[in-house]
Design a protein around this motif. Structure first.
Motif, PDB file in Angstrom:
ATOM      1  N   MET A 171       0.883  -1.549   0.232  1.00 11.85           N
ATOM      2  CA  MET A 171       0.047   0.146   0.132  1.00 11.85           C
ATOM      3  C   MET A 171       0.871   1.189   0.058  1.00 11.85           C
ATOM      4  O   MET A 171       1.387   1.244   0.956  1.00 11.85           O
ATOM      5  N   ASN A 172       0.450   1.968  -1.238  1.00 10.17           N
ATOM      6  CA  ASN A 172       1.571   3.549  -0.981  1.00 10.17           C
ATOM      7  C   ASN A 172       0.840   4.565  -0.283  1.00 10.17           C
ATOM      8  O   ASN A 172       0.024   4.554   0.652  1.00 10.17           O
ATOM      9  N   LYS A 173       1.632   5.724   0.107  1.00  9.69           N
ATOM     10  CA  LYS A 173       1.327   6.324   1.222  1.00  9.69           C
ATOM     11  C   LYS A 173       0.205   7.276   0.792  1.00  9.69           C
ATOM     12  O   LYS A 173      -0.358   8.094   1.912  1.00  9.69           O
ATOM     13  N   GLN A 174      -0.242   8.000  -0.102  1.00 11.91           N
ATOM     14  CA  GLN A 174      -1.173   8.095  -0.668  1.00 11.91           C
ATOM     15  C   GLN A 174      -2.427   7.631  -0.258  1.00 11.91           C
ATOM     16  O   GLN A 174      -3.807   7.805   0.450  1.00 11.91           O
ATOM     17  N   GLN A 175      -2.580   5.936  -0.682  1.00 12.78           N
ATOM     18  CA  GLN A 175      -3.607   5.243  -0.512  1.00 12.78           C
ATOM     19  C   GLN A 175      -3.587   5.424   1.442  1.00 12.78           C
ATOM     20  O   GLN A 175      -5.031   5.040   1.817  1.00 12.78           O
ATOM     21  N   ILE A 176      -2.854   5.212   2.194  1.00 14.82           N
ATOM     22  CA  ILE A 176      -2.253   5.017   3.237  1.00 14.82           C
ATOM     23  C   ILE A 176      -3.252   6.610   3.966  1.00 14.82           C
ATOM     24  O   ILE A 176      -3.914   6.718   4.873  1.00 14.82           O
ATOM     25  N   ALA A 177      -3.207   7.906   3.368  1.00 15.58           N
ATOM     26  CA  ALA A 177      -3.863   9.178   4.107  1.00 15.58           C
ATOM     27  C   ALA A 177      -5.006   8.317   3.860  1.00 15.58           C
ATOM     28  O   ALA A 177      -5.675   9.653   4.129  1.00 15.58           O
ATOM     29  N   VAL A 178      -5.409   8.321   2.265  1.00 14.53           N
ATOM     30  CA  VAL A 178      -7.078   8.069   1.729  1.00 14.53           C
ATOM     31  C   VAL A 178      -7.601   7.442   3.266  1.00 14.53           C
ATOM     32  O   VAL A 178      -8.819   7.769   3.835  1.00 14.53           O
ATOM     33  N   LEU A 179      -6.968   6.287   3.935  1.00 10.68           N
ATOM     34  CA  LEU A 179      -7.599   5.476   4.858  1.00 10.68           C
ATOM     35  C   LEU A 179      -7.722   6.317   6.263  1.00 10.68           C
ATOM     36  O   LEU A 179      -8.591   5.854   6.546  1.00 10.68           O
ATOM     37  N   HIS A 180      -6.530   6.699   6.641  1.00 15.48           N
ATOM     38  CA  HIS A 180      -6.068   8.062   7.138  1.00 15.48           C
ATOM     39  C   HIS A 180      -7.933   8.539   7.698  1.00 15.48           C
ATOM     40  O   HIS A 180      -8.659   9.087   8.905  1.00 15.48           O
ATOM     41  N   GLU A 181      -7.309   9.466   7.083  1.00 12.38           N
ATOM     42  CA  GLU A 181      -8.945  10.390   5.973  1.00 12.38           C
ATOM     43  C   GLU A 181     -10.304   9.904   7.012  1.00 12.38           C
ATOM     44  O   GLU A 181     -11.375  10.422   7.464  1.00 12.38           O
ATOM     45  N   GLU A 182     -10.136   8.592   6.627  1.00  5.30           N
ATOM     46  CA  GLU A 182     -11.478   7.508   6.481  1.00  5.30           C
ATOM     47  C   GLU A 182     -11.670   6.781   8.327  1.00  5.30           C
ATOM     48  O   GLU A 182     -12.447   6.323   8.177  1.00  5.30           O
ATOM     49  N   GLY A 183     -10.256   7.553   9.377  1.00  4.26           N
ATOM     50  CA  GLY A 183     -10.236   6.651  10.377  1.00  4.26           C
ATOM     51  C   GLY A 183      -9.465   5.208  10.729  1.00  4.26           C
ATOM     52  O   GLY A 183      -9.781   4.775  11.138  1.00  4.26           O
ATOM     53  N   TYR A 184      -9.146   4.649   9.140  1.00  3.78           N
ATOM     54  CA  TYR A 184      -8.401   3.685   9.202  1.00  3.78           C
ATOM     55  C   TYR A 184      -6.656   3.905   9.869  1.00  3.78           C
ATOM     56  O   TYR A 184      -6.353   4.278   8.407  1.00  3.78           O
ATOM     57  N   ILE A 185      -6.253   4.248  10.701  1.00  2.00           N
ATOM     58  CA  ILE A 185      -4.886   4.202  11.378  1.00  2.00           C
ATOM     59  C   ILE A 185      -4.110   3.673  11.172  1.00  2.00           C
ATOM     60  O   ILE A 185      -4.035   2.348  11.772  1.00  2.00           O
ATOM     61  N   LYS A 186      -2.780   3.538  10.332  1.00  2.00           N
ATOM     62  CA  LYS A 186      -1.883   2.571  10.077  1.00  2.00           C
ATOM     63  C   LYS A 186      -1.130   2.683  11.167  1.00  2.00           C
ATOM     64  O   LYS A 186      -0.943   3.288  11.847  1.00  2.00           O
ATOM     65  N   GLN A 187      -1.335   1.456  11.491  1.00  2.00           N
ATOM     66  CA  GLN A 187      -0.172   0.932  13.451  1.00  2.00           C
ATOM     67  C   GLN A 187       1.301   1.689  12.816  1.00  2.00           C
ATOM     68  O   GLN A 187       1.489   0.941  11.908  1.00  2.00           O
ATOM     69  N   LYS A 188       2.045   0.986  14.219  1.00  2.00           N
ATOM     70  CA  LYS A 188       4.151   1.378  13.794  1.00  2.00           C
ATOM     71  C   LYS A 188       4.201  -0.416  13.293  1.00  2.00           C
ATOM     72  O   LYS A 188       4.764  -0.511  12.776  1.00  2.00           O
ATOM     73  N   GLU A 189       2.897  -1.440  13.146  1.00  2.00           N
ATOM     74  CA  GLU A 189       2.880  -2.835  13.272  1.00  2.00           C
ATOM     75  C   GLU A 189       2.557  -2.620  11.120  1.00  2.00           C
ATOM     76  O   GLU A 189       1.883  -2.449  11.580  1.00  2.00           O
ATOM     77  N   ASP A 190       4.464  -3.132  10.606  1.00  2.00           N
ATOM     78  CA  ASP A 190       3.676  -3.172   9.287  1.00  2.00           C
ATOM     79  C   ASP A 190       2.169  -3.971   8.446  1.00  2.00           C
ATOM     80  O   ASP A 190       2.046  -5.427   9.207  1.00  2.00           O
TER      81      ASP A 190
END
Ligand code: SF4
Ligand code: SF4
Ligand code: SF4
Length: 286
Positions: free
Chosen positions: A1-20
């Protein structure tokens, strides 16, 4: 998953953990309330897609960690089917935090009702920075209203109707602020000490303790975190309807005057509270 996809998910409330490969999903509640069925749904999600663990945030949201990336779309469907939403991240109006004033015996207002009204109208509105609203149902202030960008705290100011006072001392015994003295067998309030909790009004058996004034105290420009600031208080108490209106005004002011990333507390420090007050208050509040 690239940075942009992670940012989109973050906006939706799916927050990347420190564990990959793992995400924590943030479910927004209205003032920390969920139905029993929604709780069951969230438990099932935590069991099936996470590690059986559920947490609660300071904004009264629910977080389920340890969701594997590949399960996110299934989790989204489950959350939607329970009538719930995710989010509460980013430069927006955050979930409105409110105490249990609706059912709490100290509660002076229906905090859940006000919270719902503010949620429906303002939640997730995009702004220069994050914007937190807190509602406390009485001066016990369980929600710490003054350290929110916009805080409301219900108060009730008492007045002794001397002709009705029987000197029973019930009010004095129930005043935690020690603001009541008996003078010539009549209750006398020390307004310097009184926090306007209204408890003496509630307990007086003879209706001698009456309401002089009631409503919501308003705090603007509070903040907590790396740097904290206690919000500036408006001079008066306002009604529930006015609270909705003033929220609109404060948000509009912040939207217009805030620099990108700047919190309202910093805008207040930069422009001065008098300018903010002039812009957000109307005559009827004063
Ligand atoms: S702030 Fe007051 S009304 Fe709200 S939960 Fe605390 S004691 Fe109860
Ligand atoms: S509880 Fe009422 S009647 Fe009793 S002392 Fe207080 S004001 Fe007077
Ligand atoms: S309103 Fe509360 S603090 Fe004020 S006098 Fe009554 S009981 Fe005491």
């Amino acid at each position: 998953m690239n940075k942009q996809q992670i940012a989109v998910l973050h906006e939706e409330g799916y927050i990347k953990q420190k564990e990959d490969g793992y995400f924590s999903v943030r479910i927004v509640t209205k003032a920390g309330t969920l139905t029993a069925q929604q709780m069951i749904c969230l438990s099932e999600i935590a069991d099936k897609y996470g590690r059986g663990q559920i947490g609660f945030t300071t904004r009264q949201s629910v977080e389920i960690p340890w969701i594997k990336e590949e399960y996110i779309s299934e989790v989204k469907e489950k959350i939607k089917s329970a009538g719930l939403i995710t989010g509460g991240t980013g430069k927006k109006v955050e979930p409105i935090a409110a105490c249990k004033g609706t059912v709490c015996s100290y509660g002076l207002i229906d905090t859940l009702d006000l919270s719902n009204r503010l949620h429906e109208r303002f939640f997730a509105r995009e702004l220069p920075g994050k914007f937190k609203i807190g509602i406390a149902g009485c001066p016990n202030n369980c929600v710490t209203a003054p350290i929110h960008d916009l805080g409301f705290m219900a108060q009730k100011l008492p007045r002794v109707e001397e002709d009705l006072c029987k000197g029973c001392t019930m009010c004095k015994r129930n005043c935690k602020a020690n603001a009541i003295e008996m003078v010539e067998k009549r209750a006398k309030i020390d307004y310097e000490k009184c926090v306007q909790c209204g408890q003496c009004i509630k307990v007086c058996p003879f209706k001698a303790m009456q309401t002089e004034k009631e409503g919501l105290a308003v705090f603007i420009g509070g903040k907590f975190g790396r740097r904290y600031r206690i919000g500036d208080r408006l001079e008066t108490l306002i009604s529930i309807d006015e609270a909705v209106e003033i929220t609109e005004r404060v948000i509009a002011f912040y939207d217009k005057n805030g620099l990108p990333g700047e919190r309202l507390a910093d805008v207040v420090d930069r422009l001065g509270i008098d300018r903010v007050k002039a812009a957000v208050t109307v005559k009827s509040y004063l």
